[in-house]
Design a protein around this motif. Sequence first.
Motif, PDB file in Angstrom:
ATOM      1  N   LEU A  91       0.812  -1.221   0.000  1.00  0.00           N
ATOM      2  CA  LEU A  91       0.000   0.000   0.000  1.00  0.00           C
ATOM      3  C   LEU A  91       0.846   1.271   0.000  1.00  0.00           C
ATOM      4  CD1 LEU A  91      -2.679  -1.081   2.669  1.00  0.00           C
ATOM      5  CD2 LEU A  91      -2.973  -1.010   0.181  1.00  0.00           C
ATOM      6  N   ILE A 109      -3.829   7.385   1.524  1.00  0.00           N
ATOM      7  CA  ILE A 109      -4.716   7.332   2.685  1.00  0.00           C
ATOM      8  C   ILE A 109      -4.476   8.594   3.500  1.00  0.00           C
ATOM      9  CG2 ILE A 109      -5.354   6.092   4.791  1.00  0.00           C
ATOM     10  CD1 ILE A 109      -4.290   3.534   3.480  1.00  0.00           C
ATOM     11  N   GLU A 146      -9.122   9.960   6.723  1.00  0.00           N
ATOM     12  CA  GLU A 146      -9.575   8.563   6.657  1.00  0.00           C
ATOM     13  C   GLU A 146      -9.107   7.821   7.898  1.00  0.00           C
ATOM     14  OE1 GLU A 146      -9.677   7.077   2.214  1.00  0.00           O
ATOM     15  OE2 GLU A 146      -7.839   8.237   2.580  1.00  0.00           O
ATOM     16  N   TYR A 159     -11.962  10.566   0.772  1.00  0.00           N
ATOM     17  CA  TYR A 159     -10.725  11.130   0.248  1.00  0.00           C
ATOM     18  C   TYR A 159     -10.912  12.517  -0.347  1.00  0.00           C
ATOM     19  CZ  TYR A 159      -6.122  11.005  -2.034  1.00  0.00           C
ATOM     20  OH  TYR A 159      -4.831  11.270  -2.427  1.00  0.00           O
ATOM     21  N   LEU A 181      -5.599  -2.369   7.781  1.00  0.00           N
ATOM     22  CA  LEU A 181      -4.849  -2.117   6.566  1.00  0.00           C
ATOM     23  C   LEU A 181      -4.628  -3.407   5.782  1.00  0.00           C
ATOM     24  CD1 LEU A 181      -2.303   0.431   8.049  1.00  0.00           C
ATOM     25  CD2 LEU A 181      -4.081   0.938   6.358  1.00  0.00           C
ATOM     26  N   TYR A 215      -7.857  -4.165   4.068  1.00  0.00           N
ATOM     27  CA  TYR A 215      -8.045  -3.240   2.940  1.00  0.00           C
ATOM     28  C   TYR A 215      -7.217  -3.685   1.739  1.00  0.00           C
ATOM     29  CZ  TYR A 215      -7.588   1.154   0.287  1.00  0.00           C
ATOM     30  OH  TYR A 215      -7.580   2.103  -0.701  1.00  0.00           O
ATOM     31  N   ARG A 253     -10.150  -4.709  -0.932  1.00  0.00           N
ATOM     32  CA  ARG A 253     -10.704  -3.480  -1.503  1.00  0.00           C
ATOM     33  C   ARG A 253     -11.167  -3.707  -2.935  1.00  0.00           C
ATOM     34  NH1 ARG A 253      -5.335   0.206  -2.955  1.00  0.00           N
ATOM     35  NH2 ARG A 253      -3.924  -1.560  -3.297  1.00  0.00           N
ATOM     36  N   ARG A 276     -11.256   3.728  -1.912  1.00  0.00           N
ATOM     37  CA  ARG A 276     -10.463   4.413  -0.900  1.00  0.00           C
ATOM     38  C   ARG A 276     -10.658   3.759   0.475  1.00  0.00           C
ATOM     39  NH1 ARG A 276      -6.396   7.393  -3.101  1.00  0.00           N
ATOM     40  NH2 ARG A 276      -7.159   8.551  -4.906  1.00  0.00           N
ATOM     41  N   PHE A 277      -9.658   3.970   1.343  1.00  0.00           N
ATOM     42  CA  PHE A 277      -9.687   3.324   2.654  1.00  0.00           C
ATOM     43  C   PHE A 277     -10.912   3.762   3.462  1.00  0.00           C
ATOM     44  CE2 PHE A 277      -8.389   3.222   7.183  1.00  0.00           C
ATOM     45  CZ  PHE A 277      -8.165   1.856   7.314  1.00  0.00           C
ATOM     46  N   PHE A 284     -13.863   1.917   2.265  1.00  0.00           N
ATOM     47  CA  PHE A 284     -13.745   0.496   2.585  1.00  0.00           C
ATOM     48  C   PHE A 284     -14.200   0.202   4.006  1.00  0.00           C
ATOM     49  CE2 PHE A 284     -11.153  -2.865   4.539  1.00  0.00           C
ATOM     50  CZ  PHE A 284     -11.494  -3.959   3.755  1.00  0.00           C
TER      51      PHE A 284
END
Length: 564
Positions: free
Chosen positions: A462, A467, A485, A504, A530, A533, A537, A542-543, A546
Motif C-alpha cells: 500500500l 490514505i 480517513e 478522500y 490495513l 483493505y 478493496r 479508498r480506505f 472500505f
Amino acid sequence: MSSKPSEVEVVKDASNYLRGSIVESLGNRITGALNHDDTHLIKFHGSYQQTDRDLDSERKRQKLEPLFSFMIRVRVPGGAATAPQWQRMTELSDEYGNGTIKLTTRQAFQLHGVLKRDLKSTIQGFNDVLLDSIAGCGDVNRNVMCNPNPHESAVHQQVYEAATAISAHLTPRTTAYWELWLNGEQQTTTEAADEEPIYGKTYLPRKFKIALAIPPYNDVDIFANDIGLIAIEENGRLLGFNVAVGGGLGMTFGMPETYPRLADLIGFVPADKVVELCEKVVTIQRDWGNRENRKFSRLKYTIDRVGLPVFQAELNQRLGYDLIPARSYRFESSSDAFGWSGDAQGLSHLTLFIEGGRIHDLPGYGLKTALSEIANFHTGDFRLTGNQNLILANIEATHRSRIQAILEAHGAWPGTARQTALRQNSLACVALNTCSQAFAEAERYLPQLLDKLETVIRTHGLAQAGILIRMTGCPNGCARPYLGEIGLVGKAPGRYNLYLGANYAGERLNKLYREMLDEEGILRELTPLLAAYAAGRNQDERFGDFVIRQGYVAATTHGLNFHN
C-alpha cells in the motif's frame, strides 16, 4: 449583545477597537506575559501568548514564571507569497523566533518563540514586505484560502483574485494594528477607521473561515469552513461559485452537544456578487451567533439552532435576491499532487512535501537553507498549500535544473524511501510543547508513528495508496482530523482517540472507532484494518469508503450524528 456575555465579549466591548492595554503590557518588563485581558485582544493582531510546556515544571521548581513567548500568524490570502516575502520570514525566524517557520493548514506562516520585547520589531519586519498579521487570529474572518496551484485550471487567477478581494473586504478597519505595531503607518489599501461597518464594536462571536476550491481538487477542504466556495467554470471562464455554509471542526471532549460539522450547499452566486455574499453571511453570524458560551459560538451551531431554511431566508433577504440552485461539480481529491508540473506558458511548478509544515534544517536535511538560496533568484511564487506543503510556482525554464540541484545538494529533494503516500497525505498540528490546548503530541510524534505504520503499509503493498492520516493534540481540529480517513486526536499524554471513515475528497466526516489508544494500541488496531483493505478493496476504492462498506464504522451523514 447577550444579557450574559462571555468574558471575551466584555473584553472586546471595552477594548477601544482592539487596543485595550496592549501598550502598557508591552512596556511592562517585569514579566514576559501580557495583561490577562490583552491575551484575548492580541489574537486579533495575529498572535497568541504561549509557554514552553516542556520547561514548566522545572521553572516552577526554580520559582520562575513560565517561559512566555508568542506565536505570530502571518496572513497569506490565497497562499501566494513572493520570494522576498519568503526570505524575510526566514530572516525573522532566525532573528526573533525559534529558527523555524510553520506552514499552517490555512495557508499562513507561523513564527514561534518570539519574546514580548521583540513582537513589534518582528511585526514591522514582515509588514515591510507587505505581509501582515491583522486578523490572523481572533473573532474575525481569518486567512482566506484558495487552491494554490496555478496550472490546475484556466480560471485559477480569477479565483485567486476573488479570494484576495474577500480577504481585503473583511479585514478589520480599526487603526489599532497600525498604531500599536507600525507607529501609525498604514500599509494597506483597505481604508481604516475607528469603526467597524461589517463587524461592529464587538466583532464576531468566534473565528470565521472562508475557502475557495476549483474542482476536481478540494485541497483546501472547503466543507470544513464557515463559507466554502466551489468555482464553477465554463470554457475557461469563471461563472461563479457554489456556496456552502456552516462548516467547522472543533469540539470538546465530554460534550456531545459540540461536534464537527461540514458545510451545507445552499446555491450558486455569480462571481461579481461573491464578496457581497460573504459579507452578508458574516453579518448574520455577527447578529445571530451565541455570545454567551464560546463553545457554541461558531456559525455551524447558529445554523443548527435556527434551522438551515431560516438561515437561507435571512440571507436571501439581506442580499435582496434568492440564490439560484447549485451547479453540478465533482471533487476527486483533497490532497496535493507532488513533484514537477508545467503549464502552457512554459513555466514549471514544483510541489514539495513538508512534514508537519515545518521549515527547518536538520542534520543531512537543509530544507530551510535550500529554500533561502532559491529565494535569492526565483522569480515566481512560494505558494503555501492547505495541506502544509509548499509549491515553488511559476519557475522559469532556466531555473528548473538549478532549483532541483540546490534541493538535492541540501538533502531536501523528494525521495521515495520515506515518502510513502501515507506520509505525504499526513497533517499534524503544532500541539506540544507550545499549544496551551494540547493534551498530547502531534507534530513532534506523528513522524515516528508513521515510521512504524509504513512497515505495515509496505508489507501489504500500500506504499502508493493515498490514505489521509491526520493527528491533533486536542479535539479543536486545527489539522482537520475529522476529515482524515485515519484521524488521531490526543486525549491524554501518549493517548489518542482513533477515528475512521472520512472520504478522500473531503466530503464526509469520520467517526470514532476506538478510544484512549497508546502507540501499541494504534498499531494493533490499524494493522489488521490495513491488511484487510489490501486484500479486500474494490478497484479504486479508498480506505475511508472500505471501512464503511465493511461495517467497521457507520457513515457520518451530518455533524449531528457524528457521535452516534
